[in-house]
Design a protein around this motif. Sequence first.
Motif, PDB file in Angstrom:
ATOM      1  N   VAL A 194      26.147   1.676  55.711  1.00 30.32           N
ATOM      2  CA  VAL A 194      24.831   1.911  56.286  1.00 30.32           C
ATOM      3  C   VAL A 194      24.374   3.339  55.997  1.00 30.32           C
ATOM      4  CG1 VAL A 194      23.591   2.150  58.481  1.00 30.32           C
ATOM      5  CG2 VAL A 194      25.002   0.138  58.065  1.00 30.32           C
ATOM      6  N   ILE A 195      25.258   4.300  56.167  1.00 29.37           N
ATOM      7  CA  ILE A 195      24.911   5.699  55.897  1.00 29.37           C
ATOM      8  C   ILE A 195      24.593   5.899  54.424  1.00 29.37           C
ATOM      9  CG2 ILE A 195      25.847   8.054  55.842  1.00 29.37           C
ATOM     10  CD1 ILE A 195      27.309   7.354  58.460  1.00 29.37           C
ATOM     11  N   PHE A 196      25.386   5.324  53.556  1.00 29.27           N
ATOM     12  CA  PHE A 196      25.132   5.422  52.118  1.00 29.27           C
ATOM     13  C   PHE A 196      23.788   4.797  51.770  1.00 29.27           C
ATOM     14  CE2 PHE A 196      25.474   3.676  47.800  1.00 29.27           C
ATOM     15  CZ  PHE A 196      25.661   4.857  47.108  1.00 29.27           C
ATOM     16  N   SER A 197      23.478   3.657  52.364  1.00 29.05           N
ATOM     17  CA  SER A 197      22.191   2.998  52.105  1.00 29.05           C
ATOM     18  C   SER A 197      21.029   3.850  52.569  1.00 29.05           C
ATOM     19  CB  SER A 197      22.142   1.637  52.797  1.00 29.05           C
ATOM     20  OG  SER A 197      23.145   0.794  52.318  1.00 29.05           O
ATOM     21  N   LEU A 198      21.180   4.495  53.716  1.00 29.67           N
ATOM     22  CA  LEU A 198      20.129   5.376  54.216  1.00 29.67           C
ATOM     23  C   LEU A 198      19.924   6.587  53.302  1.00 29.67           C
ATOM     24  CD1 LEU A 198      20.796   5.297  58.058  1.00 29.67           C
ATOM     25  CD2 LEU A 198      18.886   4.266  56.815  1.00 29.67           C
ATOM     26  N   ILE A 199      21.001   7.118  52.783  1.00 25.10           N
ATOM     27  CA  ILE A 199      20.896   8.250  51.856  1.00 25.10           C
ATOM     28  C   ILE A 199      20.161   7.833  50.588  1.00 25.10           C
ATOM     29  CG2 ILE A 199      22.227   9.788  50.357  1.00 25.10           C
ATOM     30  CD1 ILE A 199      24.280   9.980  52.652  1.00 25.10           C
ATOM     31  N   VAL A 200      20.511   6.695  50.043  1.00 24.82           N
ATOM     32  CA  VAL A 200      19.854   6.203  48.832  1.00 24.82           C
ATOM     33  C   VAL A 200      18.370   5.951  49.099  1.00 24.82           C
ATOM     34  CG1 VAL A 200      19.750   4.270  47.215  1.00 24.82           C
ATOM     35  CG2 VAL A 200      21.945   5.281  47.786  1.00 24.82           C
ATOM     36  N   CYS A 201      18.055   5.343  50.235  1.00 23.86           N
ATOM     37  CA  CYS A 201      16.646   5.101  50.588  1.00 23.86           C
ATOM     38  C   CYS A 201      15.891   6.424  50.755  1.00 23.86           C
ATOM     39  CB  CYS A 201      16.554   4.269  51.854  1.00 23.86           C
ATOM     40  SG  CYS A 201      17.041   2.563  51.638  1.00 23.86           S
ATOM     41  N   GLY A 202      16.526   7.413  51.348  1.00 21.06           N
ATOM     42  CA  GLY A 202      15.904   8.725  51.508  1.00 21.06           C
ATOM     43  C   GLY A 202      15.631   9.397  50.183  1.00 21.06           C
ATOM     44  N   VAL A 203      16.562   9.282  49.255  1.00 12.20           N
ATOM     45  CA  VAL A 203      16.380   9.862  47.927  1.00 12.20           C
ATOM     46  C   VAL A 203      15.220   9.182  47.201  1.00 12.20           C
ATOM     47  CG1 VAL A 203      17.448  10.033  45.642  1.00 12.20           C
ATOM     48  CG2 VAL A 203      18.728  10.718  47.659  1.00 12.20           C
ATOM     49  N   ILE A 204      15.159   7.885  47.290  1.00  5.86           N
ATOM     50  CA  ILE A 204      14.079   7.152  46.621  1.00  5.86           C
ATOM     51  C   ILE A 204      12.731   7.491  47.256  1.00  5.86           C
ATOM     52  CG2 ILE A 204      13.139   4.833  46.213  1.00  5.86           C
ATOM     53  CD1 ILE A 204      16.078   3.929  45.843  1.00  5.86           C
ATOM     54  N   TYR A 205      12.676   7.592  48.578  1.00  6.36           N
ATOM     55  CA  TYR A 205      11.429   7.955  49.260  1.00  6.36           C
ATOM     56  C   TYR A 205      11.001   9.376  48.889  1.00  6.36           C
ATOM     57  CZ  TYR A 205       8.123   8.968  52.984  1.00  6.36           C
ATOM     58  OH  TYR A 205       7.015   9.340  53.674  1.00  6.36           O
ATOM     59  N   ALA A 206      11.944  10.310  48.893  1.00 11.04           N
ATOM     60  CA  ALA A 206      11.618  11.695  48.530  1.00 11.04           C
ATOM     61  C   ALA A 206      11.153  11.777  47.086  1.00 11.04           C
ATOM     62  CB  ALA A 206      12.831  12.594  48.754  1.00 11.04           C
ATOM     63  N   GLN A 207      11.788  11.028  46.212  1.00 10.82           N
ATOM     64  CA  GLN A 207      11.380  11.016  44.808  1.00 10.82           C
ATOM     65  C   GLN A 207       9.950  10.497  44.676  1.00 10.82           C
ATOM     66  OE1 GLN A 207      13.655   8.351  42.412  1.00 10.82           O
ATOM     67  NE2 GLN A 207      12.751   9.030  40.508  1.00 10.82           N
ATOM     68  N   HIS A 208       9.617   9.467  45.423  1.00 10.92           N
ATOM     69  CA  HIS A 208       8.264   8.908  45.373  1.00 10.92           C
ATOM     70  C   HIS A 208       7.235   9.912  45.883  1.00 10.92           C
ATOM     71  CE1 HIS A 208       4.980   6.088  45.692  1.00 10.92           C
ATOM     72  NE2 HIS A 208       4.868   6.388  46.983  1.00 10.92           N
ATOM     73  N   ILE A 209       7.509  10.557  46.993  1.00  9.93           N
ATOM     74  CA  ILE A 209       6.579  11.542  47.558  1.00  9.93           C
ATOM     75  C   ILE A 209       6.387  12.719  46.612  1.00  9.93           C
ATOM     76  CG2 ILE A 209       6.310  13.254  49.420  1.00  9.93           C
ATOM     77  CD1 ILE A 209       5.582  10.464  50.280  1.00  9.93           C
ATOM     78  N   ILE A 210       7.468  13.222  46.041  1.00 13.20           N
ATOM     79  CA  ILE A 210       7.375  14.367  45.134  1.00 13.20           C
ATOM     80  C   ILE A 210       6.618  13.993  43.872  1.00 13.20           C
ATOM     81  CG2 ILE A 210       8.722  15.938  43.687  1.00 13.20           C
ATOM     82  CD1 ILE A 210      10.826  15.935  45.954  1.00 13.20           C
ATOM     83  N   ALA A 211       6.898  12.823  43.308  1.00 13.37           N
ATOM     84  CA  ALA A 211       6.206  12.384  42.091  1.00 13.37           C
ATOM     85  C   ALA A 211       4.722  12.181  42.358  1.00 13.37           C
ATOM     86  CB  ALA A 211       6.840  11.113  41.560  1.00 13.37           C
ATOM     87  N   ASP A 212       4.387  11.593  43.501  1.00 11.75           N
ATOM     88  CA  ASP A 212       2.991  11.364  43.853  1.00 11.75           C
ATOM     89  C   ASP A 212       2.253  12.685  44.050  1.00 11.75           C
ATOM     90  OD1 ASP A 212       0.724   9.790  44.605  1.00 11.75           O
ATOM     91  OD2 ASP A 212       1.188  10.240  46.711  1.00 11.75           O
ATOM     92  N   THR A 213       2.861  13.591  44.776  1.00 12.81           N
ATOM     93  CA  THR A 213       2.250  14.893  45.012  1.00 12.81           C
ATOM     94  C   THR A 213       2.089  15.668  43.716  1.00 12.81           C
ATOM     95  OG1 THR A 213       3.230  14.961  47.214  1.00 12.81           O
ATOM     96  CG2 THR A 213       2.478  17.052  46.302  1.00 12.81           C
ATOM     97  N   ALA A 214       3.125  15.666  42.893  1.00 12.43           N
ATOM     98  CA  ALA A 214       3.067  16.405  41.629  1.00 12.43           C
ATOM     99  C   ALA A 214       1.985  15.844  40.713  1.00 12.43           C
ATOM    100  CB  ALA A 214       4.418  16.370  40.932  1.00 12.43           C
ATOM    101  N   SER A 215       1.865  14.531  40.640  1.00 11.64           N
ATOM    102  CA  SER A 215       0.841  13.961  39.759  1.00 11.64           C
ATOM    103  C   SER A 215      -0.564  14.295  40.253  1.00 11.64           C
ATOM    104  CB  SER A 215       1.032  12.455  39.621  1.00 11.64           C
ATOM    105  OG  SER A 215       0.758  11.809  40.840  1.00 11.64           O
ATOM    106  N   TYR A 216      -0.781  14.260  41.566  1.00 16.17           N
ATOM    107  CA  TYR A 216      -2.099  14.608  42.091  1.00 16.17           C
ATOM    108  C   TYR A 216      -2.411  16.084  41.849  1.00 16.17           C
ATOM    109  CZ  TYR A 216      -6.041  15.375  45.108  1.00 16.17           C
ATOM    110  OH  TYR A 216      -7.269  15.733  45.579  1.00 16.17           O
TER     111      TYR A 216
END
Length: 124
Positions: free
Chosen positions: A9-31
């Motif tokens: 469960v902890i590993f899954s949460l870490i992976v989900c957090g990384v994917i969410y952070a990657q999405h936010i950073i990519a979206d912000t950077a592109s804008y």
Amino acid sequence: MSRYISSLVIFSLIVCGVIYAQHIIADTASYVQSEIESEILNAEYGVYDGYPVIQAKKIWDDRRSIISAVIPHDKLDSIDGQFAVCISRASSDEKDEYRAALHELKAMINVVSQLDSPQSDRIF
């Protein structure tokens, strides 16, 4: 058995957090990069006012708390400093210096989004 489930469960949460952070950073950077690109084009033709840079700074500031969770603060501080340089040079008559500052800001945003942000292929 419960330790394995907890670890999973902890590993899954870490992976989900990384994917969410990657999405936010990519979206912000592109804008932010698209706003900077539009201001670079405006500076090419000599009709610039710095408004797109101010808009990009507002978006950057709104998402800084999420971005600062995964990006080193010294990188974020240097980007904030470059935003300040761009905003101050927008009011000057030196369009070459302004364009150079915009290109430098765009490159800094690109480095943060491509190299410093967590990527799903660099988890381990």
